[in-house]
Design a protein around this motif. Sequence first.
Motif, PDB file in Angstrom:
ATOM      1  N   VAL A  98       0.838  -1.202   0.000  1.00  0.00           N
ATOM      2  CA  VAL A  98       0.000   0.000   0.000  1.00  0.00           C
ATOM      3  C   VAL A  98       0.872   1.251   0.000  1.00  0.00           C
ATOM      4  O   VAL A  98       0.616   2.214  -0.738  1.00  0.00           O
ATOM      5  CB  VAL A  98      -0.951   0.004   1.213  1.00  0.00           C
ATOM      6  N   GLU A  99       1.932   1.243   0.814  1.00  0.00           N
ATOM      7  CA  GLU A  99       2.833   2.404   0.877  1.00  0.00           C
ATOM      8  C   GLU A  99       3.496   2.646  -0.467  1.00  0.00           C
ATOM      9  O   GLU A  99       3.642   3.799  -0.907  1.00  0.00           O
ATOM     10  CB  GLU A  99       3.896   2.186   1.960  1.00  0.00           C
ATOM     11  N   LEU A 100       3.931   1.585  -1.135  1.00  0.00           N
ATOM     12  CA  LEU A 100       4.565   1.747  -2.439  1.00  0.00           C
ATOM     13  C   LEU A 100       3.585   2.334  -3.444  1.00  0.00           C
ATOM     14  O   LEU A 100       3.922   3.267  -4.188  1.00  0.00           O
ATOM     15  CB  LEU A 100       5.112   0.409  -2.943  1.00  0.00           C
ATOM     16  N   ILE A 101       2.367   1.823  -3.461  1.00  0.00           N
ATOM     17  CA  ILE A 101       1.389   2.258  -4.458  1.00  0.00           C
ATOM     18  C   ILE A 101       0.918   3.682  -4.189  1.00  0.00           C
ATOM     19  O   ILE A 101       0.862   4.518  -5.102  1.00  0.00           O
ATOM     20  CB  ILE A 101       0.202   1.284  -4.509  1.00  0.00           C
ATOM     21  N   LYS A 102       0.574   3.985  -2.973  1.00  0.00           N
ATOM     22  CA  LYS A 102       0.007   5.309  -2.710  1.00  0.00           C
ATOM     23  C   LYS A 102       1.063   6.414  -2.829  1.00  0.00           C
ATOM     24  O   LYS A 102       0.726   7.563  -3.138  1.00  0.00           O
ATOM     25  CB  LYS A 102      -0.687   5.348  -1.349  1.00  0.00           C
ATOM     26  N   ASN A 103       2.344   6.066  -2.635  1.00  0.00           N
ATOM     27  CA  ASN A 103       3.416   7.055  -2.763  1.00  0.00           C
ATOM     28  C   ASN A 103       4.158   6.955  -4.087  1.00  0.00           C
ATOM     29  O   ASN A 103       5.180   7.629  -4.268  1.00  0.00           O
ATOM     30  CB  ASN A 103       4.421   6.889  -1.606  1.00  0.00           C
ATOM     31  N   TYR A 104       3.659   6.144  -5.014  1.00  0.00           N
ATOM     32  CA  TYR A 104       4.327   5.912  -6.289  1.00  0.00           C
ATOM     33  C   TYR A 104       4.532   7.246  -7.011  1.00  0.00           C
ATOM     34  O   TYR A 104       3.575   7.938  -7.368  1.00  0.00           O
ATOM     35  CB  TYR A 104       3.484   4.971  -7.142  1.00  0.00           C
ATOM     36  N   SER A 105       5.794   7.616  -7.215  1.00  0.00           N
ATOM     37  CA  SER A 105       6.121   8.959  -7.713  1.00  0.00           C
ATOM     38  C   SER A 105       6.552   8.966  -9.168  1.00  0.00           C
ATOM     39  O   SER A 105       6.762  10.047  -9.737  1.00  0.00           O
ATOM     40  CB  SER A 105       7.228   9.568  -6.837  1.00  0.00           C
ATOM     41  N   TRP A 106       6.692   7.793  -9.778  1.00  0.00           N
ATOM     42  CA  TRP A 106       7.048   7.730 -11.190  1.00  0.00           C
ATOM     43  C   TRP A 106       5.788   7.893 -12.048  1.00  0.00           C
ATOM     44  O   TRP A 106       4.661   7.769 -11.566  1.00  0.00           O
ATOM     45  CB  TRP A 106       7.741   6.408 -11.496  1.00  0.00           C
ATOM     46  N   ASP A 107       6.002   8.145 -13.305  1.00  0.00           N
ATOM     47  CA  ASP A 107       4.874   8.314 -14.210  1.00  0.00           C
ATOM     48  C   ASP A 107       4.063   7.021 -14.266  1.00  0.00           C
ATOM     49  O   ASP A 107       4.615   5.931 -14.424  1.00  0.00           O
ATOM     50  CB  ASP A 107       5.385   8.685 -15.611  1.00  0.00           C
ATOM     51  N   MET A 108       2.747   7.134 -14.122  1.00  0.00           N
ATOM     52  CA  MET A 108       1.852   5.971 -14.158  1.00  0.00           C
ATOM     53  C   MET A 108       0.535   6.414 -14.784  1.00  0.00           C
ATOM     54  O   MET A 108      -0.277   7.087 -14.155  1.00  0.00           O
ATOM     55  CB  MET A 108       1.618   5.410 -12.748  1.00  0.00           C
ATOM     56  N   LYS A 109       0.330   6.011 -16.028  1.00  0.00           N
ATOM     57  CA  LYS A 109      -0.927   6.330 -16.704  1.00  0.00           C
ATOM     58  C   LYS A 109      -1.971   5.232 -16.458  1.00  0.00           C
ATOM     59  O   LYS A 109      -3.159   5.503 -16.447  1.00  0.00           O
ATOM     60  CB  LYS A 109      -0.692   6.489 -18.213  1.00  0.00           C
ATOM     61  N   PHE A 110      -1.487   3.988 -16.280  1.00  0.00           N
ATOM     62  CA  PHE A 110      -2.382   2.855 -16.081  1.00  0.00           C
ATOM     63  C   PHE A 110      -1.935   2.041 -14.866  1.00  0.00           C
ATOM     64  O   PHE A 110      -0.744   1.902 -14.603  1.00  0.00           O
ATOM     65  CB  PHE A 110      -2.411   1.939 -17.305  1.00  0.00           C
ATOM     66  N   PHE A 111      -2.918   1.492 -14.153  1.00  0.00           N
ATOM     67  CA  PHE A 111      -2.659   0.531 -13.089  1.00  0.00           C
ATOM     68  C   PHE A 111      -3.509  -0.708 -13.358  1.00  0.00           C
ATOM     69  O   PHE A 111      -4.729  -0.615 -13.512  1.00  0.00           O
ATOM     70  CB  PHE A 111      -3.003   1.098 -11.710  1.00  0.00           C
ATOM     71  N   TYR A 112      -2.853  -1.863 -13.457  1.00  0.00           N
ATOM     72  CA  TYR A 112      -3.544  -3.131 -13.701  1.00  0.00           C
ATOM     73  C   TYR A 112      -3.452  -3.990 -12.438  1.00  0.00           C
ATOM     74  O   TYR A 112      -2.347  -4.306 -11.973  1.00  0.00           O
ATOM     75  CB  TYR A 112      -2.901  -3.874 -14.868  1.00  0.00           C
ATOM     76  N   ASP A 113      -4.584  -4.352 -11.884  1.00  0.00           N
ATOM     77  CA  ASP A 113      -4.631  -5.222 -10.709  1.00  0.00           C
ATOM     78  C   ASP A 113      -5.122  -6.592 -11.155  1.00  0.00           C
ATOM     79  O   ASP A 113      -6.329  -6.823 -11.282  1.00  0.00           O
ATOM     80  CB  ASP A 113      -5.555  -4.638  -9.644  1.00  0.00           C
TER      81      ASP A 113
END
Length: 334
Positions: A98-113
């Motif tokens: 959760v910490e990695l995802i919510k603080n993810y600072s790199w460019d992210m246009k899509f998230f696939y779960d």
Amino acid sequence: DGLRKLLFINNKGNIYLIDTNMNIQFTGAMTKNIELFDTILDGEHILHNKKGEFINLFAAFDIYIINNKNVVFHNIGDNSLLENIVINGFGSHENEVVELIKNYSWDMKFFYDIGSNVGYYPVIVNSYHKNVSVIAVEPFPSSAEYINTIKNNNKLSFKLIEKAIDSSSGATKNLFFPVSKNSSKLPGSATLINSFKGSGGVFNNLPFDTIKVKTITLDDLMKGSDDSALVKLDCEGNEFNILRSSSVLERNNVSFIIEIMINDLDKNEVFDLMIEHGYNGYLITNAGLIKESRPLTLPKPDRNDRTLWRNHFFTKKAASEVQDFSIKNYGHWI
């Protein structure tokens, strides 16, 4: 049966009950778990058990707001993950991820779960990354129905794909799932790879049933977009089959969070495949990211067959950037 009430935890951890007439009752109880501050649960206040003994129990069945996040989860008794976040807070399930995802600072246009179960991670990404397009992938019908309800109740914008990710598209395959009396109604271990009774797998003692599901490849799932993406892959042992047939690994703007367990027979193959395609692997822990030269599947202190930290971050980002991210968000670079 008990009295219908809301349970409210304020921003200092004081716990109150609110009855149907909006009377507020201080319970005298407090919590020091800040993940539970600013939370509202719906449920029943049960004073006595069937024997007439005083138990003073609050039985929650819906989450309205948790840790100041306005998200409604329903039927929380149907899934152990949902029960966990009621008891311990929104970030208590795989808090390091959760910490990695919510603080993810790199460019992210899509998230696939991929292997979304009850839609926990799509909710988190929708909460913290408003401009990211979210795709949840879940083949188990009851879980997919639950995700759709979560999506509609909370007016979330993510897309749901009700198929199983595999090495080929358009096939019809058996999806195995547990059916023991203690199994969740929304199981987190449904899989195309049979690991249940008689298989010799990690759940060898559990009875199972099967349903037919359609498959889709990772390439077909991500077809039509070359934008940056973060892919969370949790397919209960089928990760290698999915990845080795995918051209997505050739891209430089796609990072992965992959579950690798201590019992996975192909854990080294998964890790080596990612390294061969130019990725660096990092074990995600509660204290920071650990750069790996092999998959660190560490056992839990009290179990030699269960994995302590299950998720690994694979990325082509510079190691110095990952180090800075780890120190900033976890406090350590291990």
